[in-house]
Scaffold this motif. Structure first.
Motif, PDB file in Angstrom:
ATOM      1  N   ARG A   9       1.181  -1.167   0.396  1.00  0.00           N
ATOM      2  CA  ARG A   9       0.016   0.285   0.263  1.00  0.00           C
ATOM      3  C   ARG A   9       0.830   1.330   0.166  1.00  0.00           C
ATOM      4  O   ARG A   9       2.084   1.361   0.418  1.00  0.00           O
ATOM      5  CB  ARG A   9      -1.316   0.215   1.532  1.00  0.00           C
ATOM      6  CG  ARG A   9      -0.299  -0.172   2.697  1.00  0.00           C
ATOM      7  CD  ARG A   9      -1.480  -0.362   3.753  1.00  0.00           C
ATOM      8  NE  ARG A   9      -0.283  -0.696   4.953  1.00  0.00           N
ATOM      9  CZ  ARG A   9       0.203   0.659   5.275  1.00  0.00           C
ATOM     10  NH1 ARG A   9      -0.181   1.750   5.138  1.00  0.00           N
ATOM     11  NH2 ARG A   9       0.990   0.581   6.901  1.00  0.00           N
ATOM     12  N   ARG A  11       0.756   5.496  -1.416  1.00  0.00           N
ATOM     13  CA  ARG A  11       0.061   6.567  -2.007  1.00  0.00           C
ATOM     14  C   ARG A  11       1.088   7.483  -2.863  1.00  0.00           C
ATOM     15  O   ARG A  11       1.980   7.958  -2.256  1.00  0.00           O
ATOM     16  CB  ARG A  11      -0.282   7.597  -1.410  1.00  0.00           C
ATOM     17  CG  ARG A  11      -0.131   8.326  -0.294  1.00  0.00           C
ATOM     18  CD  ARG A  11      -1.133   8.466   1.331  1.00  0.00           C
ATOM     19  NE  ARG A  11      -0.680   8.889   2.297  1.00  0.00           N
ATOM     20  CZ  ARG A  11      -0.914   9.324   3.552  1.00  0.00           C
ATOM     21  NH1 ARG A  11      -2.824  10.001   3.445  1.00  0.00           N
ATOM     22  NH2 ARG A  11      -0.485  10.096   4.579  1.00  0.00           N
ATOM     23  N   VAL A  78       9.340   1.142   4.858  1.00  0.00           N
ATOM     24  CA  VAL A  78       8.323   2.098   4.432  1.00  0.00           C
ATOM     25  C   VAL A  78       8.957   3.003   3.357  1.00  0.00           C
ATOM     26  O   VAL A  78      10.722   3.305   3.532  1.00  0.00           O
ATOM     27  CB  VAL A  78       8.397   2.817   5.268  1.00  0.00           C
ATOM     28  CG1 VAL A  78       7.510   4.597   5.475  1.00  0.00           C
ATOM     29  CG2 VAL A  78       6.924   2.336   5.828  1.00  0.00           C
ATOM     30  N   LEU A  98       3.676   2.712   1.928  1.00  0.00           N
ATOM     31  CA  LEU A  98       3.884   2.788   3.845  1.00  0.00           C
ATOM     32  C   LEU A  98       3.549   1.361   4.102  1.00  0.00           C
ATOM     33  O   LEU A  98       3.750   0.763   5.087  1.00  0.00           O
ATOM     34  CB  LEU A  98       2.470   3.007   3.814  1.00  0.00           C
ATOM     35  CG  LEU A  98       2.287   4.569   3.261  1.00  0.00           C
ATOM     36  CD1 LEU A  98       1.313   5.317   3.484  1.00  0.00           C
ATOM     37  CD2 LEU A  98       3.208   5.793   4.452  1.00  0.00           C
TER      38      LEU A  98
ATOM     39  N   ARG B  76      12.245  14.640   9.630  1.00  0.00           N
ATOM     40  CA  ARG B  76      12.931  14.084   7.593  1.00  0.00           C
ATOM     41  C   ARG B  76      13.362  15.279   7.780  1.00  0.00           C
ATOM     42  O   ARG B  76      13.190  16.203   7.572  1.00  0.00           O
ATOM     43  CB  ARG B  76      11.794  13.468   6.863  1.00  0.00           C
ATOM     44  CG  ARG B  76      11.760  12.854   5.884  1.00  0.00           C
ATOM     45  CD  ARG B  76      11.025  12.302   5.086  1.00  0.00           C
ATOM     46  NE  ARG B  76       9.171  12.600   4.872  1.00  0.00           N
ATOM     47  CZ  ARG B  76       8.863  12.457   3.767  1.00  0.00           C
ATOM     48  NH1 ARG B  76       8.990  13.268   2.838  1.00  0.00           N
ATOM     49  NH2 ARG B  76       7.458  13.542   3.966  1.00  0.00           N
ATOM     50  N   GLU B  94       3.349  17.123   9.280  1.00  0.00           N
ATOM     51  CA  GLU B  94       2.087  16.432   8.620  1.00  0.00           C
ATOM     52  C   GLU B  94       1.895  14.781   9.024  1.00  0.00           C
ATOM     53  O   GLU B  94       2.555  14.377   9.895  1.00  0.00           O
ATOM     54  CB  GLU B  94       2.200  15.229   6.981  1.00  0.00           C
ATOM     55  CG  GLU B  94       3.550  15.137   6.742  1.00  0.00           C
ATOM     56  CD  GLU B  94       3.698  14.890   5.091  1.00  0.00           C
ATOM     57  OE1 GLU B  94       3.118  15.656   4.258  1.00  0.00           O
ATOM     58  OE2 GLU B  94       4.444  14.314   4.808  1.00  0.00           O
ATOM     59  N   GLU B  95       0.941  14.742   9.405  1.00  0.00           N
ATOM     60  CA  GLU B  95       0.436  12.489   9.784  1.00  0.00           C
ATOM     61  C   GLU B  95       0.457  12.035   8.740  1.00  0.00           C
ATOM     62  O   GLU B  95       0.006  11.981   7.568  1.00  0.00           O
ATOM     63  CB  GLU B  95      -1.370  12.777  10.336  1.00  0.00           C
ATOM     64  CG  GLU B  95      -1.407  14.030  11.555  1.00  0.00           C
ATOM     65  CD  GLU B  95      -3.491  13.270  12.214  1.00  0.00           C
ATOM     66  OE1 GLU B  95      -3.969  12.717  11.059  1.00  0.00           O
ATOM     67  OE2 GLU B  95      -3.455  14.286  12.767  1.00  0.00           O
ATOM     68  N   THR B  96       1.696  11.010   9.019  1.00  0.00           N
ATOM     69  CA  THR B  96       1.618   9.904   8.624  1.00  0.00           C
ATOM     70  C   THR B  96       1.436   8.436   9.136  1.00  0.00           C
ATOM     71  O   THR B  96       0.536   8.746   9.867  1.00  0.00           O
ATOM     72  CB  THR B  96       3.178  10.124   7.721  1.00  0.00           C
ATOM     73  OG1 THR B  96       2.959   8.786   6.652  1.00  0.00           O
ATOM     74  CG2 THR B  96       3.553   9.925   8.930  1.00  0.00           C
ATOM     75  N   GLU B  97       2.138   7.626   8.745  1.00  0.00           N
ATOM     76  CA  GLU B  97       2.216   6.222   9.263  1.00  0.00           C
ATOM     77  C   GLU B  97       2.902   5.369   9.265  1.00  0.00           C
ATOM     78  O   GLU B  97       4.005   5.289   7.853  1.00  0.00           O
ATOM     79  CB  GLU B  97       0.679   5.212   8.822  1.00  0.00           C
ATOM     80  CG  GLU B  97       0.878   5.000   7.419  1.00  0.00           C
ATOM     81  CD  GLU B  97      -0.910   4.068   7.144  1.00  0.00           C
ATOM     82  OE1 GLU B  97      -0.272   3.378   6.981  1.00  0.00           O
ATOM     83  OE2 GLU B  97      -1.575   4.893   7.151  1.00  0.00           O
ATOM     84  N   ASP B  98       3.113   4.154  10.025  1.00  0.00           N
ATOM     85  CA  ASP B  98       4.570   3.707  10.050  1.00  0.00           C
ATOM     86  C   ASP B  98       4.631   2.585   9.468  1.00  0.00           C
ATOM     87  O   ASP B  98       2.588   1.906   8.962  1.00  0.00           O
ATOM     88  CB  ASP B  98       5.331   3.802  11.432  1.00  0.00           C
ATOM     89  CG  ASP B  98       4.796   2.809  12.407  1.00  0.00           C
ATOM     90  OD1 ASP B  98       3.365   1.860  12.147  1.00  0.00           O
ATOM     91  OD2 ASP B  98       5.138   2.998  13.928  1.00  0.00           O
ATOM     92  N   GLU B  99       5.215   1.431   9.323  1.00  0.00           N
ATOM     93  CA  GLU B  99       5.286   0.166   8.889  1.00  0.00           C
ATOM     94  C   GLU B  99       4.035  -0.564   9.227  1.00  0.00           C
ATOM     95  O   GLU B  99       3.746  -1.627   8.905  1.00  0.00           O
ATOM     96  CB  GLU B  99       6.454  -0.136   8.979  1.00  0.00           C
ATOM     97  CG  GLU B  99       6.788  -1.133  10.515  1.00  0.00           C
ATOM     98  CD  GLU B  99       7.649   0.423  10.280  1.00  0.00           C
ATOM     99  OE1 GLU B  99       7.430   1.596  10.420  1.00  0.00           O
ATOM    100  OE2 GLU B  99       8.957   0.202  11.561  1.00  0.00           O
ATOM    101  N   HIS B 100       3.774  -1.135  11.079  1.00  0.00           N
ATOM    102  CA  HIS B 100       2.928  -0.974  11.356  1.00  0.00           C
ATOM    103  C   HIS B 100       1.135  -0.546  11.623  1.00  0.00           C
ATOM    104  O   HIS B 100       0.716  -0.953  12.245  1.00  0.00           O
ATOM    105  CB  HIS B 100       3.512  -1.200  13.142  1.00  0.00           C
ATOM    106  CG  HIS B 100       4.492  -1.957  13.252  1.00  0.00           C
ATOM    107  ND1 HIS B 100       4.834  -3.052  12.890  1.00  0.00           N
ATOM    108  CD2 HIS B 100       5.605  -1.109  13.456  1.00  0.00           C
ATOM    109  CE1 HIS B 100       5.911  -2.928  13.105  1.00  0.00           C
ATOM    110  NE2 HIS B 100       6.827  -2.128  13.452  1.00  0.00           N
ATOM    111  N   GLU B 101       1.182   0.526  10.297  1.00  0.00           N
ATOM    112  CA  GLU B 101      -0.078   1.467  10.269  1.00  0.00           C
ATOM    113  C   GLU B 101      -0.184   2.223  11.748  1.00  0.00           C
ATOM    114  O   GLU B 101      -1.099   2.583  11.936  1.00  0.00           O
ATOM    115  CB  GLU B 101      -1.418   0.258  10.645  1.00  0.00           C
ATOM    116  CG  GLU B 101      -1.252  -0.402   8.768  1.00  0.00           C
ATOM    117  CD  GLU B 101      -1.869  -1.537   8.232  1.00  0.00           C
ATOM    118  OE1 GLU B 101      -3.444  -0.206   8.380  1.00  0.00           O
ATOM    119  OE2 GLU B 101      -2.120  -2.191   8.049  1.00  0.00           O
ATOM    120  N   GLU B 106       4.965  14.275  11.511  1.00  0.00           N
ATOM    121  CA  GLU B 106       6.124  13.899  11.285  1.00  0.00           C
ATOM    122  C   GLU B 106       6.435  15.327  10.391  1.00  0.00           C
ATOM    123  O   GLU B 106       5.621  16.213  10.166  1.00  0.00           O
ATOM    124  CB  GLU B 106       6.285  13.117   9.394  1.00  0.00           C
ATOM    125  CG  GLU B 106       7.810  13.300   9.314  1.00  0.00           C
ATOM    126  CD  GLU B 106       7.958  12.551   7.605  1.00  0.00           C
ATOM    127  OE1 GLU B 106       8.480  11.595   7.585  1.00  0.00           O
ATOM    128  OE2 GLU B 106       6.471  12.794   7.190  1.00  0.00           O
TER     129      GLU B 106
END
Lengths: 110, 146
Positions: A9, A11, A78, A98, B76, B94-101, B106
């Motif tokens: 997944r 984007r 990631v 991601l 980053r 910004e909001e994002t996610e890591d490899e574990h969702e 950030e």
């Protein structure tokens, strides 16, 4: 099928100066180069001409990155790439991988 | 007032041309960020490993430094080609996610590297590592940079 099963997944996003558009993927197989380029084109189609023109060079850089990745086996999550319009406050094109793998050659995700 | 930058102000000017300089430039950022933050704050340095799936390293400065912090935050730094005659630094959160969702917030800093932009970047990083909210961080970025 639940979201968790879609391990591949990510984007593409066009953001900054009030703009927030994206094209995402979530699937069972790694995203192929042709699907990635198609998503990028889909994102461009969502923008008005001036938002696109401001980011034209950055879209080209994003496309070049996807192509280079494809030549090097793709990329694993990631990963985040930001192509910012130089001199702007935050106008940019983002790539986010991601989960899983993306930008593999077309014959590698079958 | 617009800050003027001269050719000699750029640090690691050939970082996109010479791999040795690029590697030194990466170490430079690690050294400065580690000096700016408490060791316990940095949870995972280089969590956005800049390489292709075949293991080939990407020498593009995008990012030149990344780290996950202890408080569901991340930083980053993107280092751009040094070519401008005015100071180039921008930042956003910004909001994002890591490899574990897991959701993470950030701080992204994009700059051409000079002593001046390094100083600003480290000031922002130090604030971000504290308990500051995204909203307050945006105000701080405006105050310091925009």
């Amino acid at each position: 099928m639940g979201k968790k099963s879609k391990i591949h997944r990510g984007r593409f996003q066009a953001q900054g100066n009030g703009l927030e558009e994206s094209e995402s993927w979530a699937q069972d197989k790694p995203l192929s180069i042709s699907s990635a380029l198609s998503l990028l084109r889909g994102l461009i189609a969502k923008l008005n001409p001036s938002d696109y023109t401001r980011r034209k060079k950055e879209f080209e850089k994003a496309e070049e990155f996807v192509e280079n990745a494809s030549e090097n086996g793709g990329i694993f999550a990631v990963k985040k790439k930001t192509f910012k319009v130089k001199g702007s406050k935050d106008e940019r094109v983002d790539i986010e991988v991601l989960g899983g793998k993306a930008f593999v050659k077309n014959n590698e995700n079958e | 007032m617009v800050a003027v930058v001269r050719e000699k102000d750029f640090l690691y000017k050939n970082f996109l041309v010479k791999k040795m300089i690029y590697n030194q430039n990466e170490s430079y950022w690690k050294r400065y960020v580690r000096n700016a933050l408490e060791p316990k704050v940095i949870e995972h340095e280089s969590w956005l490993e800049n390489e292709y799936a075949n293991g080939t390293k990407i020498y593009d400065g995008n990012p030149i430094y990344s780290a996950k912090l202890h408080n569901q935050k991340a930083i980053r730094i993107i280092q751009e080609e040094p070519e401008s005659d005015t100071r180039q630094i921008a930042a956003w959160v910004e909001e994002t996610e890591d490899e574990h969702e897991n959701k993470i917030e950030e701080l992204v800093i994009s700059l051409e590297l000079t002593r001046d932009t390094r100083k600003l970047a480290l000031e922002l990083i130090k604030e971000w590592a504290s308990k500051i909210s995204m909203q307050k961080m945006l105000l701080l970025i405006e105050e310091k940079i925009d």
